[in-house]
Motif scaffolding. Structure first.
Motif, PDB file in Angstrom:
ATOM      1  N   GLU A 336       0.792  -1.214   0.000  1.00  0.00           N
ATOM      2  CA  GLU A 336       0.000   0.000   0.000  1.00  0.00           C
ATOM      3  C   GLU A 336       0.837   1.282   0.000  1.00  0.00           C
ATOM      4  OE1 GLU A 336      -2.833  -0.239  -0.832  1.00  0.00           O
ATOM      5  OE2 GLU A 336      -3.470  -2.253  -0.271  1.00  0.00           O
ATOM      6  N   GLY A 337       1.933   1.290   0.730  1.00  0.00           N
ATOM      7  CA  GLY A 337       2.774   2.484   0.739  1.00  0.00           C
ATOM      8  C   GLY A 337       3.353   2.774  -0.628  1.00  0.00           C
ATOM      9  N   PHE A 338       3.854   1.725  -1.281  1.00  0.00           N
ATOM     10  CA  PHE A 338       4.437   1.930  -2.600  1.00  0.00           C
ATOM     11  C   PHE A 338       3.373   2.321  -3.616  1.00  0.00           C
ATOM     12  CE2 PHE A 338       5.653   0.677  -6.846  1.00  0.00           C
ATOM     13  CZ  PHE A 338       6.886   1.294  -6.964  1.00  0.00           C
ATOM     14  N   ALA A 339       2.230   1.614  -3.636  1.00  0.00           N
ATOM     15  CA  ALA A 339       1.183   1.918  -4.611  1.00  0.00           C
ATOM     16  C   ALA A 339       0.667   3.342  -4.434  1.00  0.00           C
ATOM     17  CB  ALA A 339       0.043   0.913  -4.496  1.00  0.00           C
ATOM     18  N   THR A 340       0.632   3.822  -3.199  1.00  0.00           N
ATOM     19  CA  THR A 340       0.187   5.192  -2.956  1.00  0.00           C
ATOM     20  C   THR A 340       1.182   6.176  -3.555  1.00  0.00           C
ATOM     21  OG1 THR A 340      -0.948   4.510  -0.938  1.00  0.00           O
ATOM     22  CG2 THR A 340      -0.452   6.851  -1.169  1.00  0.00           C
ATOM     23  N   TRP A 341       2.463   5.984  -3.274  1.00  0.00           N
ATOM     24  CA  TRP A 341       3.472   6.907  -3.814  1.00  0.00           C
ATOM     25  C   TRP A 341       3.505   6.892  -5.333  1.00  0.00           C
ATOM     26  CZ3 TRP A 341       7.986   5.690  -6.621  1.00  0.00           C
ATOM     27  CH2 TRP A 341       8.796   6.790  -6.918  1.00  0.00           C
ATOM     28  N   VAL A 342       3.583   5.719  -5.918  1.00  0.00           N
ATOM     29  CA  VAL A 342       3.728   5.651  -7.370  1.00  0.00           C
ATOM     30  C   VAL A 342       2.413   6.030  -8.056  1.00  0.00           C
ATOM     31  CG1 VAL A 342       3.118   3.236  -7.954  1.00  0.00           C
ATOM     32  CG2 VAL A 342       5.028   4.358  -9.116  1.00  0.00           C
ATOM     33  N   GLY A 343       1.271   5.859  -7.356  1.00  0.00           N
ATOM     34  CA  GLY A 343       0.008   6.340  -7.894  1.00  0.00           C
ATOM     35  C   GLY A 343       0.019   7.853  -8.052  1.00  0.00           C
ATOM     36  N   TRP A 344       0.552   8.547  -7.047  1.00  0.00           N
ATOM     37  CA  TRP A 344       0.688  10.004  -7.151  1.00  0.00           C
ATOM     38  C   TRP A 344       1.729  10.382  -8.198  1.00  0.00           C
ATOM     39  CZ3 TRP A 344      -2.755  13.282  -5.433  1.00  0.00           C
ATOM     40  CH2 TRP A 344      -3.580  12.914  -4.386  1.00  0.00           C
ATOM     41  N   LEU A 345       2.790   9.589  -8.320  1.00  0.00           N
ATOM     42  CA  LEU A 345       3.811   9.860  -9.332  1.00  0.00           C
ATOM     43  C   LEU A 345       3.202   9.829 -10.733  1.00  0.00           C
ATOM     44  CD1 LEU A 345       7.018  10.164  -9.600  1.00  0.00           C
ATOM     45  CD2 LEU A 345       6.987   7.742 -10.209  1.00  0.00           C
ATOM     46  N   ALA A 346       2.383   8.818 -11.003  1.00  0.00           N
ATOM     47  CA  ALA A 346       1.735   8.707 -12.318  1.00  0.00           C
ATOM     48  C   ALA A 346       0.724   9.832 -12.527  1.00  0.00           C
ATOM     49  CB  ALA A 346       1.047   7.345 -12.438  1.00  0.00           C
ATOM     50  N   THR A 347      -0.023  10.169 -11.486  1.00  0.00           N
ATOM     51  CA  THR A 347      -1.002  11.254 -11.604  1.00  0.00           C
ATOM     52  C   THR A 347      -0.301  12.566 -11.919  1.00  0.00           C
ATOM     53  OG1 THR A 347      -2.388  10.102  -9.982  1.00  0.00           O
ATOM     54  CG2 THR A 347      -2.937  12.389 -10.460  1.00  0.00           C
ATOM     55  N   ASP A 348       0.836  12.793 -11.291  1.00  0.00           N
ATOM     56  CA  ASP A 348       1.616  14.008 -11.557  1.00  0.00           C
ATOM     57  C   ASP A 348       2.123  14.027 -12.997  1.00  0.00           C
ATOM     58  OD1 ASP A 348       3.059  16.438 -10.762  1.00  0.00           O
ATOM     59  OD2 ASP A 348       4.853  15.203 -10.980  1.00  0.00           O
ATOM     60  N   LYS A 349       2.528  12.888 -13.505  1.00  0.00           N
ATOM     61  CA  LYS A 349       3.042  12.832 -14.880  1.00  0.00           C
ATOM     62  C   LYS A 349       1.973  13.239 -15.899  1.00  0.00           C
ATOM     63  CE  LYS A 349       4.987   9.779 -18.428  1.00  0.00           C
ATOM     64  NZ  LYS A 349       5.987  10.785 -18.865  1.00  0.00           N
ATOM     65  N   PHE A 350       0.755  12.739 -15.696  1.00  0.00           N
ATOM     66  CA  PHE A 350      -0.287  12.972 -16.698  1.00  0.00           C
ATOM     67  C   PHE A 350      -1.160  14.188 -16.398  1.00  0.00           C
ATOM     68  CE2 PHE A 350       0.574   8.345 -17.105  1.00  0.00           C
ATOM     69  CZ  PHE A 350       1.098   8.391 -18.396  1.00  0.00           C
ATOM     70  N   HIS A 351      -1.042  14.736 -15.194  1.00  0.00           N
ATOM     71  CA  HIS A 351      -1.833  15.923 -14.840  1.00  0.00           C
ATOM     72  C   HIS A 351      -0.964  16.913 -14.058  1.00  0.00           C
ATOM     73  CE1 HIS A 351      -5.463  13.834 -16.153  1.00  0.00           C
ATOM     74  NE2 HIS A 351      -5.020  12.786 -15.482  1.00  0.00           N
ATOM     75  N   PRO A 352       0.107  17.406 -14.653  1.00  0.00           N
ATOM     76  CA  PRO A 352       1.018  18.295 -13.917  1.00  0.00           C
ATOM     77  C   PRO A 352       0.354  19.599 -13.478  1.00  0.00           C
ATOM     78  CG  PRO A 352       1.541  18.268 -16.276  1.00  0.00           C
ATOM     79  CD  PRO A 352       0.555  17.175 -16.046  1.00  0.00           C
ATOM     80  N   GLU A 353      -0.723  19.990 -14.156  1.00  0.00           N
ATOM     81  CA  GLU A 353      -1.404  21.242 -13.821  1.00  0.00           C
ATOM     82  C   GLU A 353      -2.142  21.165 -12.486  1.00  0.00           C
ATOM     83  OE1 GLU A 353      -4.431  18.691 -15.990  1.00  0.00           O
ATOM     84  OE2 GLU A 353      -2.271  19.054 -16.069  1.00  0.00           O
TER      85      GLU A 353
END
Length: 872
Positions: A336-353
């Protein structure tokens, strides 16, 4: 049996399941099944034990492959507490080779959001209907079929199910064949699923429809992968946003993990009743509707962020958790800790705004800080002896402290190095199980440093540090101590020395400065700094608080426009934490916030408003004068921004500005802005009269809350009517959150009765509870209602203890009187608190801290408010 955990006897290990579900009865909600389990024999034994809960095991047999000898099970005994069925055999089976265990059983499609269960919904004709799906994490596969329900007992799966001809049946793998059985039924079989833990297996059936797209990347032997979003009929177009994100994210994760997505399809299913946000079943991911559906015309934009992130989080699990699974539940954080971090990483990549990491600091990291600053928090990696204890650690520590420490580590090592280490970890342990130490080893090898040495404390030890800063000429001294929100750390509680990456901004270093990457002792001095422009924990990447000298905090506030949004949020949050704990002052916090009237960022405003709301809530019970003074202060603070933003959404306006408008209007209405209240009331009347365009979707929550808070029976009835009729995917949640703002006691009582009625799904009962507990007029009536109706509360929610635990914490955390805590402790003293006992401990810690703060700081807060003209 291992000494540190209660597990099944090691006589046999499963390697493959052949599972068939049939005779589904959609009136009694029962079904029959037969499972054939291939077993690897480990030791001679005259019995086989496996997990079973709320199933009837009818008969069984064992066939030994080597001899072809088959024996029938002579007796089946159950240990209800451990959820284990023991199958006795007439003779011993050998200790090596393969055997096949066949069991016939029957079960129930329950309505408890666990196991194989049913979800109620209204079909397009407006009639009551059902869909059926599974939720097996953590220990509920055993509710659906007898199995070896432990994460490291992985096996492959064949599955078939008989369903009505008009149903779509789904599972982890694509359909292999479908055969008509006559009588309106068909039997659907699925391709063999790869080796996985039982909690990741899944199936669903119902009158579904889907939309489909394909990945951009080609996958060897599979081409472009099909990605689908499934819903019950009439909702599927609201899955477009999730579908677009899912296609891109599957490709992105395949690249950064350096392992192609392993299965031939990706299905996302919207489920109408769901205890969590979503579940990462391999290849068939299930979601609460508001976590996967979004309508650009009718949905509040804040749900767009939720959908994008939750889709990414669950897709991350397809590798981190599914391909490689934690060895035991004590290492849940690995998933869960990793999926949470990398989930935000992917969200940032595709929605930087969206300023995703700023959102993370405000909405996620802050919750981890709040829980971990209590004595009765727990380590990230928490010992779990019995798997049935695990549900209580699906919490902000496993998810949010876990992800915060990963963000800290990846920032220190560099994200690219970190992800390369993760890729190596996944390759080494694919289709198997791994431990935290395995991850540290892979990361350490890639980074060329002993990651385990400096991360072990973060994972194994409860709590986090506060860095106290002392300034001198061209140097600062940093001292670390454990942080407790109560501020009363005892010497024996402060023995940990954390590895703390300092993340000092580059501008602070002079040419002769010595660079210190991390604090590895209790105290250190950094020399050669430009002390006029330093910021500790630059970017808010570290999981710790900072206690600045008062003058430095003021200077940082004056220079805030040079800082990132995350840093500005961090300054407010740290100042508030210091005030609450007594390490700083509330007067200092209020003075600091008072200077922020010209702030432009939604996320900084979100933190300011969160902290001021907390102060109003804390003093509401003991000092109405302070509460009113804080309302006046907040009103003066937000009014310029209200006037600047207004009510209208402009074409091309950015996402965060829209979010800020909704937040500021809600706050202004809450603290008595007459212009906002009158406009909200005008729009509400137009809306309920039939003009749905009167309220922008992003402002429904704000307007409904204000209308209920300022209104009476008419407004309450209107929101209840909207709850019953809304077609918006987020509509019911918004109505429930608004109802809790009622002030008049007779209206509060109606909301409480409605909350416990059948009209509100069990999964949603905590939503009005949150609003009621934040409402000082309703907080105590809510507690009285829980006491008077405890048997019914328990009956409705105890089928899924995650739901009950969440409901109680959301209902009772906000009190600040010790007399109320005494009532709570007395009430639960003679109850069976299994499943929510840790939650009660958290409630107690919160109230004790709230009470101590109010007693300590009431006089200071009142004095500041009087000095600034907010109190007489």
């Amino acid at each position: 049996m291992a000494s540190d955990r209660d597990i099944l006897p090691p006589h046999v290990k499963p390697t493959h399941y052949e599972l068939d579900i049939h005779n589904l009865n959609f009136e009694s909600f029962t079904y029959d099944g037969i499972v054939k389990i291939s077993l690897q024999l480990q030791e001679k034994t005259g019995s086989i034990s496996l997990n079973s809960k709320q199933l009837t095991l009818k008969e069984g047999s064992v066939t030994v492959e080597a001899t072809k000898a088959s024996v029938s099970v002579t007796d089946i005994s159950y240990d209800k507490k451990s959820e284990v069925a023991k199958l006795s055999l007439p003779e011993e089976i050998p200790g090596e080779g393969t055997a096949y265990l066949t069991i016939k059983f029957s079960g129930v499609m329950n309505n408890e959001m666990a196991g194989f269960y049913r979800s109620a919904y209204k079909n397009p004709e407006g009639k009551d209907d059902w869909m059926y799906s599974t939720q097996f994490e953590s220990c509920d596969a055993r509710r659906a079929f007898p199995c070896f329900d432990e994460p490291n007992l992985k096996a492959t799966f064949d599955f078939s199910i008989e369903v009505p001809e008009n149903y779509i049946a789904m599972s982890n793998q694509p359909e292999k064949d479908s055969v008509s059985l006559g009588n309106g039924l068909k039997k659907v079989a699925f391709i063999t699923a790869p080796k996985m833990s039982t909690y990741l297996y899944a199936w669903a059936c119902g009158e579904f429809e889907y939309i489909e797209a394909f990945t951009e990347r080609e996958y060897e032997g599979r081409g472009k992968l099909p990605v689908r979003v499934y819903t019950t009929k009439g909702l599927v177009e609201q899955g477009r946003f999730a579908l677009e994100n899912a296609c891109r994210i599957v490709d992105y994760f395949s690249e950064i993990f350096k392992i192609d997505y392993p299965l031939p399809k990706v299905d996302l299913l919207a489920v109408h009743e769901f205890s969590h946000g979503a579940m990462e079943n391999w290849g068939l991911i299930t979601y609460r509707t508001t976590a996967v559906l979004f309508d650009e015309k009718t949905s509040d934009a804040r749900y767009q962020t939720r959908v994008a992130y939750v889709v990414a989080h669950e897709l991350a699990h397809q590798w981190f958790g599914n391909l490689v699974t934690m060895d035991w539940w004590s290492e849940l954080w690995l998933n869960e800790g990793f999926a949470t971090w990398v989930g935000w990483l992917a969200t940032d990549k595709f929605h930087p705004e969206w300023d995703v990491w700023g959102q993370f600091v405000v909405r996620r990291q802050s919750r981890a800080f709040q829980l971990d600053s209590l004595r009765r928090s727990h380590p990230i990696e928490v010992p779990v002896k019995n798997a049935l204890e695990i549900d209580q650690i699906f919490d902000h520590i496993s998810y949010l402290k876990g992800s915060s420490t990963i963000r800290m580590l990846s920032s220190h090592l560099g994200v690219e190095i970190f992800l390369n280490g993760v890729a190596n970890y996944l390759k080494k342990h694919a289709y198997g199980n791994a431990t935290t130490e395995d991850l540290w080893a892979a990361l350490g090898e890639e980074a060329g440093t002993d990651v385990a040495a400096f991360m072990r404390t973060w994972i194994k030890v409860i709590g986090f540090p506060v860095l106290t800063v002392t300034e001198d000429s061209n140097q600062i001294t940093l001292k670390q101590n454990r942080f407790l929100s109560t501020g009363d750390v005892k010497p024996e509680e402060d023995t940990t020395t954390w590895w703390v990456p300092i993340f000092l901004n580059e501008e602070a270093y002079t040419a002769t400065a010595e660079k210190v990457a991390a604090l590895t002792t209790k105290e250190t001095t950094i020399k050669g700094l430009d002390t006029t422009q330093y910021k500790i924990n630059y970017g808010q990447r570290g999981f710790y608080r900072v206690n600045y000298p008062p003058m430095r905090l003021t200077k940082l506030g004056e220079a805030r426009h040079k800082l990132s949004v995350s840093d500005r949020v961090g300054l407010v949050a740290d100042a508030a934490a210091m005030a609450f704990s007594g390490l700083g002052t509330t007067a200092g916090l209020l003075g600091f916030v008072d200077a922020l009237k010209d702030e432009q960022s939604y996320l900084v405003w979100a933190e300011i408003i969160e902290q001021l709301g907390k102060l109003r809530s804390l003093f509401a019970e003991s000092s109405p004068e302070i509460k009113e003074g804080l309302k006046k202060f907040t009103l003066e603070l937000v009014s310029p921004t209200v006037e600047r933003l207004g009510w209208e959404y402009k074409d091309g306006e950015d996402f965060l500005t829209g979010r800020l408008r909704a937040l500021i209007i809600t706050t202004a209405g809450t603290v008595g802005h007459r212009g906002v209240i009158e406009e909200a009331q005008r729009r509400f009347k137009a809306f309920i009269a039939g003009d749905k365009s009167a309220i922008h979707p992003n402002l429904r929550l704000a307007v409904f809350r204000i209308a209920v808070a300022e209104g009476g029976q008419e407004e309450l009835d209107a929101v209840l009517k909207e709850y019953a009729s809304t077609a918006a995917v987020d509509g019911k949640e918004i109505c429930l959150a608004s109802l809790g703002r009622a002030k008049k006691l007779e209206l509060v009582q109606q909301v409480l009765e409605f909350m416990l009625s059948d009209q509100v799904k069990v999964q949603d009962k905590h939503t009005p509870a949150i609003a009621l507990s934040n409402n000082s007029d309703a907080r105590y009536p809510l507690w009285e209602f829980i006491q008077k109706n405890w048997d019914e509360v328990y009956r409705q929610m105890s089928g899924n203890m995650v739901v009950l635990d969440r409901f109680l914490k959301n209902s009772l955390n906000k009190f600040s009187k010790m007399s109320t805590l005494d009532e709570i402790l007395e009430f639960f003293k003679d109850k069976d608190n299994t499943g929510y006992d840790k939650g009660l401990g958290i409630i107690e810690d919160n109230i004790r801290g709230n009470s101590a703060y109010v007693q300590r700081d009431s006089e200071e807060v009142l004095e500041w408010l009087k000095a600034h003209g907010y109190c007489n």
